[in-house]
Design a protein around this motif. Structure first.
Motif, mmCIF file in Angstrom:
data_model
loop_
_atom_site.group_PDB
_atom_site.id
_atom_site.type_symbol
_atom_site.label_atom_id
_atom_site.label_comp_id
_atom_site.label_asym_id
_atom_site.label_seq_id
_atom_site.Cartn_x
_atom_site.Cartn_y
_atom_site.Cartn_z
ATOM 1 N N ARG A 42 0.810 -1.221 0.000
ATOM 2 C CA ARG A 42 0.000 0.000 0.000
ATOM 3 C C ARG A 42 0.845 1.272 0.000
ATOM 4 N NH1 ARG A 42 -2.803 0.269 4.873
ATOM 5 N NH2 ARG A 42 -4.219 1.834 4.038
ATOM 6 N N GLU A 129 4.452 4.080 10.100
ATOM 7 C CA GLU A 129 3.554 4.658 9.093
ATOM 8 C C GLU A 129 3.441 6.177 9.273
ATOM 9 O OE1 GLU A 129 -0.313 2.836 8.820
ATOM 10 O OE2 GLU A 129 -0.598 3.589 6.784
ATOM 11 N N ASP A 251 -10.997 13.205 10.930
ATOM 12 C CA ASP A 251 -10.242 12.250 10.122
ATOM 13 C C ASP A 251 -10.225 12.772 8.675
ATOM 14 O OD1 ASP A 251 -8.892 10.096 9.172
ATOM 15 O OD2 ASP A 251 -10.470 8.627 9.487
ATOM 16 N N ASP A 366 -10.114 5.258 11.618
ATOM 17 C CA ASP A 366 -9.277 4.093 11.917
ATOM 18 C C ASP A 366 -7.945 4.472 12.571
ATOM 19 O OD1 ASP A 366 -9.312 1.120 11.393
ATOM 20 O OD2 ASP A 366 -7.347 1.655 10.639
ATOM 21 N N LEU A 367 -7.308 5.488 12.052
ATOM 22 C CA LEU A 367 -6.000 5.832 12.618
ATOM 23 C C LEU A 367 -6.152 6.345 14.056
ATOM 24 C CD1 LEU A 367 -2.951 6.068 12.272
ATOM 25 C CD2 LEU A 367 -3.310 8.419 11.543
ATOM 26 N N LYS A 403 -10.658 -0.932 9.548
ATOM 27 C CA LYS A 403 -9.760 -1.053 8.394
ATOM 28 C C LYS A 403 -8.376 -1.511 8.815
ATOM 29 C CE LYS A 403 -11.794 3.244 6.888
ATOM 30 N NZ LYS A 403 -11.393 4.625 6.899
HETATM 31 O O1 LIG Z 1 -8.885 7.450 7.489
HETATM 32 P P1 LIG Z 1 -8.799 6.396 8.528
HETATM 33 O O2 LIG Z 1 -10.123 5.829 8.877
HETATM 34 O O3 LIG Z 1 -8.058 6.878 9.732
HETATM 35 O O4 LIG Z 1 -7.987 5.210 7.927
HETATM 36 C C1 LIG Z 1 -6.660 5.347 7.737
HETATM 37 C C2 LIG Z 1 -6.006 4.219 7.068
HETATM 38 O O5 LIG Z 1 -4.880 3.989 7.740
HETATM 39 C C3 LIG Z 1 -4.798 2.713 8.250
HETATM 40 O O6 LIG Z 1 -5.152 2.772 9.607
HETATM 41 C C4 LIG Z 1 -3.440 2.183 7.997
HETATM 42 O O7 LIG Z 1 -2.932 2.472 6.781
HETATM 43 C C5 LIG Z 1 -5.745 1.906 7.479
HETATM 44 O O8 LIG Z 1 -6.136 0.823 8.144
HETATM 45 C C6 LIG Z 1 -6.702 2.923 6.960
HETATM 46 O O9 LIG Z 1 -6.799 2.699 5.625
#
Ligand SMILES: O=P(O)(O)OC[C@H]1O[C@](O)(CO)[C@@H](O)[C@@H]1O
Length: 439
Positions: A42, A129, A251, A366-367, A403
């Motif tokens: 990714r 990340e 987000d 998610d983050l 995610k």
């Molecule tokens: O926009 P979000 O919901 O924080 O998601 C962020 C992205 O980053 C991650 O947490 C990690 O790359 C994914 O699982 C998700 O695609």
């Protein structure tokens, strides 16, 4: 999740051929983890996307930033190619050199990492990340002409444009609402599912929200694995609370930000708070995250829209902003730091105290969820409270579509049932959580 087959790579970098073990820090070290796939597939693809758009937009950038931008584009593309190579070769997380306001904080953090955990595959996934996105920012910041360029901005704006139909439908359906638990919970769920439209999960590919949003909210109830929306309503409608502030830790821009605004509009209109504060990112982040510019761009996009419905909404929200009912918080680098939230009180006490002023803090996406849980493989039934590790500046909730492969507070047997149906159920954004912790 189709993984590249390269046994040499795994042997060379000490990759372990397993899932993340229980009660362990998530890391790309584990071959069957989403972190491994993220670093192998990714993120290299996200970086290729940035390089391709620099090449494609070269003339436009030169027209905007001057002829010297030409050389800066070349240098930047080369540096991002290098970053991609470093990631593909398990490079080290090196100290930052620029004089950005958060350089010292980042370097202090990196220096404290154990040396054997200072590379992309060996570091905690969260750290590595976040480091990559901070590194991209530092590459642009180091140029004379592109230092203020948001290389994700076009994608964010396209995402908003592609959502116009969905925005019109939701706006139409929310012009006359009543102050009650049911409506609030619907809007909270609408806001939750807005988190499906994030661009980093698709390495930048656009996702267009389709269908009637409220029908979708009802249909998706079966996919909502924890629903604390009734408790959140009780918390927010509580007239005894000293505070009249709600914080949203934002987000994504685009449709998700639009649904944040709709929820915030309801909160103000129904007197559930006198102010909603939007906490945005200081630097371009995980492709689609909201920065201050995106917030104002979105309001302007609505206010100048050809549809009267969206125009009226945009003007109303601009007025809320001018009156201080909506407030974009000053730049806060903690949100783009690698720190898990349980360390906020110690690392950034002023932010912790500011969040403590709110009657409710809403963490989106998610983050933010990964930061709440600290990128750790909790047992999936462990209580949310336990996993917060003492982080509780105020009443807080999380609206997260799933995610990434970490979770907590599920009913016993639920995770096993979902794995039996689809072994990638945690990676698709099809399932969601609304979790709540009272202060
Ligand atoms: O926009 P979000 O919901 O924080 O998601 C962020 C992205 O980053 C991650 O947490 C990690 O790359 C994914 O699982 C998700 O695609």
């Amino acid at each position: 999740m189709t993984l590249p087959v390269d046994a040499d790579f795994d042997v060379k970098y000490g990759i372990i051929d397993s899932d993340t073990p229980p009660h362990t820090e998530l890391a790309a070290l584990y071959r069957k983890s989403f972190a491994y796939y993220t670093f192998r597939v990714r993120l290299p693809s996200t970086l290729s996307g940035i390089i391709a758009s620099l090449v494609k937009d070269k003339d436009e950038l030169i027209a905007r930033y001057g002829v010297d931008a030409g050389a800066d584009i070349e240098r930047t593309a080369a540096a991002i190619t290098q970053l991609r190579t470093d990631i593909l070769n398990n490079g080290a997380l090196l100290l930052f050199e620029g004089n950005e306001p958060d350089t010292a904080q980042w370097n202090e953090f990196l220096e404290k990492l154990p040396p054997q955990k200072r590379s992309y595959y060996h570091a905690c996934w969260l750290y590595a990340e976040c480091y990559m996105y901070r590194k991209i920012s530092s590459i642009f910041k180091a140029t004379a002409t592109l230092s203020s360029y948001d290389y994700f901005s076009r994608q964010k704006q396209t995402a908003a444009q592609l959502s116009t139909e969905a925005m019109m439908a939701v706006t139409r359906a929310t012009r006359q609402t009543i102050r009650n638990s049911e409506t609030f919970q619907q809007l909270l769920k609408l806001n939750l599912w807005g988190n499906r439209c994030d661009l980093s999960i698709t390495s930048g590919k656009q996702v267009k929200p389709t269908g009637d949003a409220f029908d979708l909210v009802s249909e998706l109830d079966a996919n909502l694995l924890v629903d604390a929306s009734a408790s959140i309503w009780k918390c927010i409608e509580n007239a005894d609370s000293d505070s009249s502030i709600v914080d949203i830790v934002c987000d994504n821009a685009g449709y998700e930000l639009y649904t944040d605004l709709i929820l915030a509009e309801y909160i103000i209109d129904k007197g559930l708070a006198s102010k909603v504060r939007f906490n945005v990112k200081a630097i371009p982040w995980f492709i689609s995250d909201v920065m201050e510019y995106d917030y104002h761009w979105t309001l302007e996009f609505l206010a100048k829209h050809e549809s009267e419905l969206l125009r009226d909404l945009g003007e109303k929200l601009q007025k809320f902003t001018a009156e201080g009912k909506f407030e974009v918080e000053p730049i806060e680098y903690f949100w783009t730091s690698p720190y898990e939230f349980y360390r906020m009180e110690q690392v950034q006490p002023a932010l912790y105290e500011r969040l403590a002023q709110a009657k409710l803090v809403i963490f989106k996406g998610d983050l933010n969820y990964r930061k709440l849980l600290g990128d750790f493989s909790w047992n999936n039934t462990e209580p949310f409270e336990t996993c917060l590790r003492g982080f509780k500046p105020s009443n807080l909730c999380t609206l997260r579509t799933i995610k990434a492969d970490l979770i907590c507070d599920l009913p016993p047997g639920k995770s096993e049932e979902l794995f039996a149906k689809d072994k990638e159920w945690m990676l698709t954004g099809e399932y969601g959580l609304i979790q709540f912790a009272r202060k």
